[in-house]
Write an enzyme that holds these catalytic residues in place. Structure first.
Site, PDB file in Angstrom:
ATOM      1  N   SER A   6       0.752  -1.142  -0.417  1.00  0.00           N
ATOM      2  CA  SER A   6      -0.278   0.137   0.217  1.00  0.00           C
ATOM      3  C   SER A   6       0.515   1.562   0.533  1.00  0.00           C
ATOM      4  CB  SER A   6      -1.438  -0.245   0.857  1.00  0.00           C
ATOM      5  OG  SER A   6      -0.939   0.965   1.508  1.00  0.00           O
ATOM      6  N   HIS A  31      -1.353  -1.316  -4.325  1.00  0.00           N
ATOM      7  CA  HIS A  31      -2.680  -1.645  -3.890  1.00  0.00           C
ATOM      8  C   HIS A  31      -2.402   0.192  -3.908  1.00  0.00           C
ATOM      9  CE1 HIS A  31      -5.954  -2.398  -1.014  1.00  0.00           C
ATOM     10  NE2 HIS A  31      -5.680  -1.384  -0.345  1.00  0.00           N
ATOM     11  N   ASP A  33      -5.291   3.303  -2.317  1.00  0.00           N
ATOM     12  CA  ASP A  33      -6.396   3.531  -0.883  1.00  0.00           C
ATOM     13  C   ASP A  33      -6.806   4.923  -0.962  1.00  0.00           C
ATOM     14  OD1 ASP A  33      -6.309   0.988   0.358  1.00  0.00           O
ATOM     15  OD2 ASP A  33      -4.441   1.764   1.581  1.00  0.00           O
ATOM     16  N   MET A  35      -9.587   7.584  -0.662  1.00  0.00           N
ATOM     17  CA  MET A  35      -9.774   7.624   0.209  1.00  0.00           C
ATOM     18  C   MET A  35     -10.735   9.579   0.188  1.00  0.00           C
ATOM     19  SD  MET A  35      -7.879   6.936   3.830  1.00  0.00           S
ATOM     20  CE  MET A  35      -6.927   5.141   3.915  1.00  0.00           C
ATOM     21  N   HIS A  64      -8.799   0.339  -4.054  1.00  0.00           N
ATOM     22  CA  HIS A  64      -9.393   0.154  -3.245  1.00  0.00           C
ATOM     23  C   HIS A  64     -10.531   1.591  -3.615  1.00  0.00           C
ATOM     24  CE1 HIS A  64      -9.211  -0.497   1.405  1.00  0.00           C
ATOM     25  NE2 HIS A  64     -10.380  -0.338   0.931  1.00  0.00           N
ATOM     26  N   MET A  66     -12.517   3.519  -0.603  1.00  0.00           N
ATOM     27  CA  MET A  66     -13.145   4.248   0.306  1.00  0.00           C
ATOM     28  C   MET A  66     -14.175   5.063   0.062  1.00  0.00           C
ATOM     29  SD  MET A  66      -9.786   2.350   2.553  1.00  0.00           S
ATOM     30  CE  MET A  66      -8.706   3.243   1.563  1.00  0.00           C
ATOM     31  N   MET A 135     -11.959  -5.761   5.501  1.00  0.00           N
ATOM     32  CA  MET A 135     -10.048  -4.850   5.917  1.00  0.00           C
ATOM     33  C   MET A 135      -9.846  -5.292   7.519  1.00  0.00           C
ATOM     34  SD  MET A 135     -10.227  -2.057   4.013  1.00  0.00           S
ATOM     35  CE  MET A 135      -9.322  -1.338   5.645  1.00  0.00           C
ATOM     36  N   ASP A 173      -6.505  -6.804   4.139  1.00  0.00           N
ATOM     37  CA  ASP A 173      -5.676  -5.491   4.081  1.00  0.00           C
ATOM     38  C   ASP A 173      -5.969  -4.607   5.724  1.00  0.00           C
ATOM     39  OD1 ASP A 173      -5.060  -2.913   3.302  1.00  0.00           O
ATOM     40  OD2 ASP A 173      -6.721  -2.017   2.368  1.00  0.00           O
ATOM     41  N   GLY A 195       1.347  -2.084   3.825  1.00  0.00           N
ATOM     42  CA  GLY A 195       1.913  -0.770   4.042  1.00  0.00           C
ATOM     43  C   GLY A 195       3.413  -0.453   4.603  1.00  0.00           C
TER      44      GLY A 195
HETATM   45  C1  DX5 Z   1      -6.357   1.610   5.658  1.00  0.00           C
HETATM   46  C2  DX5 Z   1      -5.923   1.019   3.831  1.00  0.00           C
HETATM   47  C3  DX5 Z   1      -4.976   0.504   4.444  1.00  0.00           C
HETATM   48  C4  DX5 Z   1      -3.709   0.616   5.247  1.00  0.00           C
HETATM   49  C5  DX5 Z   1      -2.376  -0.381   4.834  1.00  0.00           C
HETATM   50  O1  DX5 Z   1      -7.934   2.030   5.233  1.00  0.00           O
HETATM   51  O2  DX5 Z   1      -7.507   0.581   2.651  1.00  0.00           O
HETATM   52  O3  DX5 Z   1      -4.749  -0.733   2.814  1.00  0.00           O
HETATM   53  O4  DX5 Z   1      -3.513   2.037   3.747  1.00  0.00           O
HETATM   54  O5  DX5 Z   1      -1.614   0.154   5.853  1.00  0.00           O
HETATM   55  P1  DX5 Z   1      -1.413  -0.770   7.028  1.00  0.00           P
HETATM   56  O6  DX5 Z   1      -0.544  -2.562   6.454  1.00  0.00           O
HETATM   57  O7  DX5 Z   1       0.209  -0.150   7.507  1.00  0.00           O
HETATM   58  O8  DX5 Z   1      -2.331  -0.746   7.899  1.00  0.00           O
HETATM   59 ZN    ZN Z   2      -5.930  -0.026   1.606  1.00  0.00          ZN
END
Ligand code: DX5
Ligand code: ZN
Length: 220
Positions: A6, A31, A33, A35, A64, A66, A135, A173, A195
């Site tokens: 990530s 990956h 993310d 948001m 992903h 979100m 998640m 994740d 991540g």
């Molecule tokens: C959280 C994300 C994850 C996150 C992973 O909302 O969807 O993908 O960034 O990072 P780590 O592995 O540090 O939790």
């Molecule tokens: Zn994610």
């Protein structure tokens, strides 16, 4: 086990280096993310950013989403030609249509579930899914602690998939690290997102292979 770093946990002002880590470490996916500051309390990568990332890497993107109202943004992210796109169960009332649009757009269609959302309601929709993203932290931020009960959800989902005889991958994740990836593999997970478990390691490139190796040990 496939590994999807990530890039949210990388230096956000140096995505070229983050993509180089993914390439040189042999990552299976990057990956991304997404948001929106509404579905989750953080704001990250817009579609132009996803398209720019795609131009700079050959590693397939795993987007992903979100976001609230994912149907409004989906096409712009599909333009980045991702290999995988997941939308959240909690954000999408017209899931069947949305999943079909992801597949028509050439990506594998995934359904993401927050930690508190049960997997028991998924039996009907499994045949139109390519993967389920579980998640293992509450979405919004990298660097949070892994929520252990999600392992039980993964194992239960694995049983459901086998009982139904469908080809659906399980992605996990959040909070995946070298200390827990063996348990993640044992629960039947196919793709692990990591991540901070990668980008905060001393040698992020080597860490990708290390995580994959630990997962493999568990399987044999
Ligand atoms: C959280 C994300 C994850 C996150 C992973 O909302 O969807 O993908 O960034 O990072 P780590 O592995 O540090 O939790
Ligand atoms: Zn994610």
């Amino acid at each position: 086990m496939k590994i999807a770093p990530s890039i949210l946990a990388a230096d956000l002002a140096d995505m070229v280096s983050a993509l180089a880590v993914c390439r040189d470490g042999g990552a299976d996916y990057v990956h991304v993310d997404v948001m929106d500051g509404h579905f989750v309390p953080n704001l990250t990568f817009g579609a132009p950013m996803a398209r720019a990332l795609a131009l700079h890497t050959e590693v397939p993107l795993d987007v992903h989403l979100m976001v609230s109202n994912p149907e409004l943004l989906l096409d712009e992210y599909l333009a980045a030609d991702p290999a995988m796109v997941s939308v959240h169960w909690e954000a999408a009332p017209h899931l069947d249509r949305l999943l079909a649009r992801i597949r028509e757009g050439g990506a594998r269609a995934g359904l993401a579930l927050n930690p508190g959302t049960p997997v028991s309601g998924l039996a009907d929709i499994l045949p139109v899914l390519d993967f389920v993203l579980l998640m293992s932290v509450n979405p919004g931020f990298a660097g949070q602690a892994f929520i252990p009960y999600v392992l039980d959800k993964a194992a239960y989902l694995r049983t459901m998939i086998e009982e139904r005889g469908v080809e659906v991958a399980i992605e996990i994740d959040g909070g995946v690290k070298e200390t827990n990836i063996r348990e993640v593999a044992a629960a039947g997970v196919d793709i692990a997102v990591a991540g901070s478990g990668i980008f905060a390691a001393e040698d992020p490139i080597a860490q990708i292979g290390r995580l994959r190796g630990l997962a493999r040990e568990e399987k044999t």
